[in-house]
Design an enzyme around this catalytic site. Structure first.
Site, PDB file in Angstrom:
ATOM      1  CB  ALA A  66      -0.868  -0.015   1.240  1.00 12.55           C
ATOM      2  N   GLY A 111       0.410  -5.265   0.573  1.00  9.12           N
ATOM      3  CA  GLY A 111      -0.692  -5.306  -0.385  1.00  9.12           C
ATOM      4  C   GLY A 111      -0.278  -5.897  -1.728  1.00  9.12           C
ATOM      5  CD  GLU A 114      -2.779  -8.059   2.127  1.00 11.19           C
ATOM      6  OE1 GLU A 114      -2.522  -6.859   1.886  1.00 11.19           O
ATOM      7  OE2 GLU A 114      -3.478  -8.414   3.076  1.00 11.19           O
ATOM      8  CD  GLU A 134       0.935  -6.304   5.397  1.00 16.34           C
ATOM      9  OE1 GLU A 134       1.831  -7.145   5.637  1.00 16.34           O
ATOM     10  OE2 GLU A 134       0.266  -6.307   4.350  1.00 16.34           O
TER      11      GLU A 134
HETATM   12  N1  DAK Z   1       4.601   3.398  -0.330  1.00 15.58           N
HETATM   13  C1  DAK Z   1       5.069   4.596  -0.747  1.00 15.58           C
HETATM   14  N2  DAK Z   1       6.304   4.784  -1.261  1.00 15.58           N
HETATM   15  C2  DAK Z   1       7.094   3.712  -1.355  1.00 15.58           C
HETATM   16  C3  DAK Z   1       6.683   2.417  -0.938  1.00 15.58           C
HETATM   17  C4  DAK Z   1       5.357   2.281  -0.398  1.00 15.58           C
HETATM   18  N3  DAK Z   1       4.846   1.091  -0.005  1.00 15.58           N
HETATM   19  N4  DAK Z   1       7.698   1.540  -1.158  1.00 15.58           N
HETATM   20  C5  DAK Z   1       8.710   2.276  -1.692  1.00 15.58           C
HETATM   21  N5  DAK Z   1       8.358   3.569  -1.811  1.00 15.58           N
HETATM   22  C6  DAK Z   1       9.156   4.665  -2.362  1.00 15.58           C
HETATM   23  C7  DAK Z   1      10.306   5.022  -1.417  1.00 15.58           C
HETATM   24  O1  DAK Z   1       9.846   5.896  -0.400  1.00 15.58           O
HETATM   25  C8  DAK Z   1      11.280   5.691  -2.381  1.00 15.58           C
HETATM   26  O2  DAK Z   1      10.809   7.008  -2.636  1.00 15.58           O
HETATM   27  P1  DAK Z   1      11.887   8.236  -2.770  1.00 15.58           P
HETATM   28  O3  DAK Z   1      12.700   8.189  -1.528  1.00 15.58           O
HETATM   29  O4  DAK Z   1      12.698   7.878  -4.007  1.00 15.58           O
HETATM   30  O5  DAK Z   1      11.031   9.436  -2.939  1.00 15.58           O
HETATM   31  C9  DAK Z   1      11.095   4.888  -3.657  1.00 15.58           C
HETATM   32  O6  DAK Z   1       9.812   4.225  -3.540  1.00 15.58           O
HETATM   33  C10 DAK Z   1      12.172   3.825  -3.855  1.00 15.58           C
HETATM   34  O7  DAK Z   1      12.196   3.011  -2.679  1.00 15.58           O
HETATM   35  P2  DAK Z   1      13.535   2.786  -1.802  1.00 15.58           P
HETATM   36  O8  DAK Z   1      14.501   3.900  -1.995  1.00 15.58           O
HETATM   37  O9  DAK Z   1      13.088   2.467  -0.425  1.00 15.58           O
HETATM   38  O10 DAK Z   1      14.111   1.477  -2.527  1.00 15.58           O
HETATM   39  P3  DAK Z   1      15.054   0.379  -1.875  1.00 15.58           P
HETATM   40  O11 DAK Z   1      15.539  -0.456  -3.035  1.00 15.58           O
HETATM   41  O12 DAK Z   1      16.080   0.986  -0.974  1.00 15.58           O
HETATM   42  O13 DAK Z   1      14.077  -0.515  -0.971  1.00 15.58           O
HETATM   43  C11 DAK Z   1      12.051  -1.710  -0.482  1.00 15.58           C
HETATM   44  C12 DAK Z   1      13.052  -1.261  -1.573  1.00 15.58           C
HETATM   45  C13 DAK Z   1      10.859  -2.381  -1.202  1.00 15.58           C
HETATM   46  C14 DAK Z   1      12.724  -2.748   0.437  1.00 15.58           C
HETATM   47  C15 DAK Z   1      11.608  -0.481   0.356  1.00 15.58           C
HETATM   48  O14 DAK Z   1      11.168   0.525  -0.554  1.00 15.58           O
HETATM   49  C16 DAK Z   1      10.490  -0.768   1.298  1.00 15.58           C
HETATM   50  O15 DAK Z   1      10.671  -1.347   2.359  1.00 15.58           O
HETATM   51  N6  DAK Z   1       9.267  -0.317   0.932  1.00 15.58           N
HETATM   52  C17 DAK Z   1       8.112  -0.406   1.797  1.00 15.58           C
HETATM   53  C18 DAK Z   1       7.587  -1.819   1.891  1.00 15.58           C
HETATM   54  C19 DAK Z   1       6.373  -1.826   2.781  1.00 15.58           C
HETATM   55  O16 DAK Z   1       6.479  -1.760   4.002  1.00 15.58           O
HETATM   56  N7  DAK Z   1       5.221  -1.778   2.136  1.00 15.58           N
HETATM   57  C20 DAK Z   1       3.938  -1.563   2.815  1.00 15.58           C
HETATM   58  C21 DAK Z   1       3.477  -2.812   3.481  1.00 15.58           C
HETATM   59  S1  DAK Z   1       1.994  -2.501   4.362  1.00 15.58           S
HETATM   60  C22 DAK Z   1      -5.443  -1.625   4.138  1.00 15.58           C
HETATM   61  C23 DAK Z   1      -5.216  -2.857   3.668  1.00 15.58           C
HETATM   62  C24 DAK Z   1      -3.965  -3.214   3.300  1.00 15.58           C
HETATM   63  C25 DAK Z   1      -2.916  -2.362   3.428  1.00 15.58           C
HETATM   64  C26 DAK Z   1      -3.172  -1.105   3.872  1.00 15.58           C
HETATM   65  C27 DAK Z   1      -4.434  -0.709   4.223  1.00 15.58           C
HETATM   66  N8  DAK Z   1      -6.768  -1.251   4.580  1.00 15.58           N
HETATM   67  C28 DAK Z   1      -7.681  -2.351   4.854  1.00 15.58           C
HETATM   68  C29 DAK Z   1      -7.192   0.081   4.724  1.00 15.58           C
HETATM   69  C30 DAK Z   1      -1.603  -2.784   3.055  1.00 15.58           C
HETATM   70  C31 DAK Z   1      -0.535  -2.415   3.742  1.00 15.58           C
HETATM   71  C32 DAK Z   1       0.791  -2.686   3.237  1.00 15.58           C
HETATM   72  O17 DAK Z   1       1.000  -3.005   2.098  1.00 15.58           O
END
Ligand code: DAK
Length: 260
Positions: A66, A111, A114, A134
């Site tokens: 997400a 997400g 998922e 998450e």
């Molecule tokens: N959201 C927004 N921006 C993101 C992102 C994300 N999920 N993932 C990466 N980015 C952005 C980074 O902030 C960075 O932006 P800038 O700094 O260049 O502006 C750019 O993408 C490149 O990422 P990195 O610089 O971090 O790249 P790396 O190769 O160093 O790292 C990585 C890659 C995938 C390991 C890292 O980006 C990372 O950990 N990303 C986040 C992964 C994560 O935690 N995803 C979210 C999981 S929680 C809901 C239902 C479901 C959900 C939500 C609500 N409801 C029922 C309401 C779901 C939740 C989730 O998915």
């Protein structure tokens, strides 16, 4: 159809949908979810489309979850709306009635993981990483992750992946049944198109009922699910495609299914 965050391509009976926000690793914001919902409903209605491939833009990510910028400012009301939207989209993909092949070209996290689990089949690049991080954000999976992951890989592995939040490699994902097959990254789209092309030759109504029997049957007691399977078998026995398939075998030729 015009989209801000998706690309839509056609290759005969195969539609290729690419989530296109590479600057944020194709993170799912509300707009992208809305667009996915629109495209999925459209592809469902279009009889000329027999298989869908879903992938992410760039070579780094399928979907890195997400969009955390949006997530950070959710209120209980907007969170509920977002949850309902997400559930509608993921259910629509799971029950599209045509195979949806996820071509996992990089990170499939939260997400994103998922989303691939809502697809019918999963091909992963050998560089892909999958997981449910998450817990590291202080939340739990909210687009069906706790349920689809435990159904796909079993309770023990699902507990481990979701409680640890640690991503796993594509080969580990294949080993535990989270993805169907791993291929070299450079070959991913070629392999996905090849698989989709093979599926596109199969009888569409039978494919629809197989997806339905497995998805719905898994939620029923065995006897009820078997009865449901029998009903779908009865329906498929009424199709021209069944006659074509059996006749083609007896005439030693390839069948040509029409979806009728
Ligand atoms: N959201 C927004 N921006 C993101 C992102 C994300 N999920 N993932 C990466 N980015 C952005 C980074 O902030 C960075 O932006 P800038 O700094 O260049 O502006 C750019 O993408 C490149 O990422 P990195 O610089 O971090 O790249 P790396 O190769 O160093 O790292 C990585 C890659 C995938 C390991 C890292 O980006 C990372 O950990 N990303 C986040 C992964 C994560 O935690 N995803 C979210 C999981 S929680 C809901 C239902 C479901 C959900 C939500 C609500 N409801 C029922 C309401 C779901 C939740 C989730 O998915």
């Amino acid at each position: 159809m015009a989209f801000d965050n998706l690309l839509l391509e056609r290759d005969d009976a195969v539609a290729i949908v690419t989530i296109n926000r590479p600057k944020v690793l194709n993170a799912l914001n509300a707009r992208t979810l809305d667009e996915l919902h629109r495209v999925v409903l459209d592809l469902k209605r279009d009889d000329s489309v027999r298989v869908v491939i879903l992938t992410g833009a760039g070579d780094k990510a399928f979907v890195a979850g997400a969009d955390i910028n949006e997530l950070a400012v959710q209120t209980p009301t907007s969170g509920r709306e977002l949850a309902l939207t997400g559930q509608r989209v993921f259910d629509a993909i799971e029950n599209l009635g045509k195979p949806v092949v996820a071509a996992i070209n990089g990170y499939a996290l939260g997400g994103g993981c998922e989303l691939v689990m809502a697809c019918t089949l999963r091909l992963a690049a050998d560089t892909a990483k999958l997981g449910q991080p998450e817990i590291t954000l202080g939340i739990i999976p909210g687009y069906g992750g706790t349920q689809r992951l435990s159904r796909l890989v079993g309770k023990g592995k699902a507990m481990e992946l979701i409680l640890s939040g640690a991503p796993i490699s594509a080969s580990e994902a294949e080993r535990i049944g989270l993805v169907n097959r791993v291929v070299p990254a450079a070959e991913l789209m070629k392999e996905a198109r090849m698989l989709a092309g093979q599926l596109a030759k199969r009888a569409p109504i039978a494919m629809h009922y197989i997806i339905d029997a497995i998805n719905k049957g898994l939620e029923m007691p065995f006897a009820e699910a078997s009865a449901y399977e029998a009903t779908l078998f009865g329906l498929v026995a009424a199709t021209d495609d069944m006659r074509e398939g059996t006749r083609a075998f007896l005439e030693k030729r390839q069948p040509e299914f029409k979806g009728k």
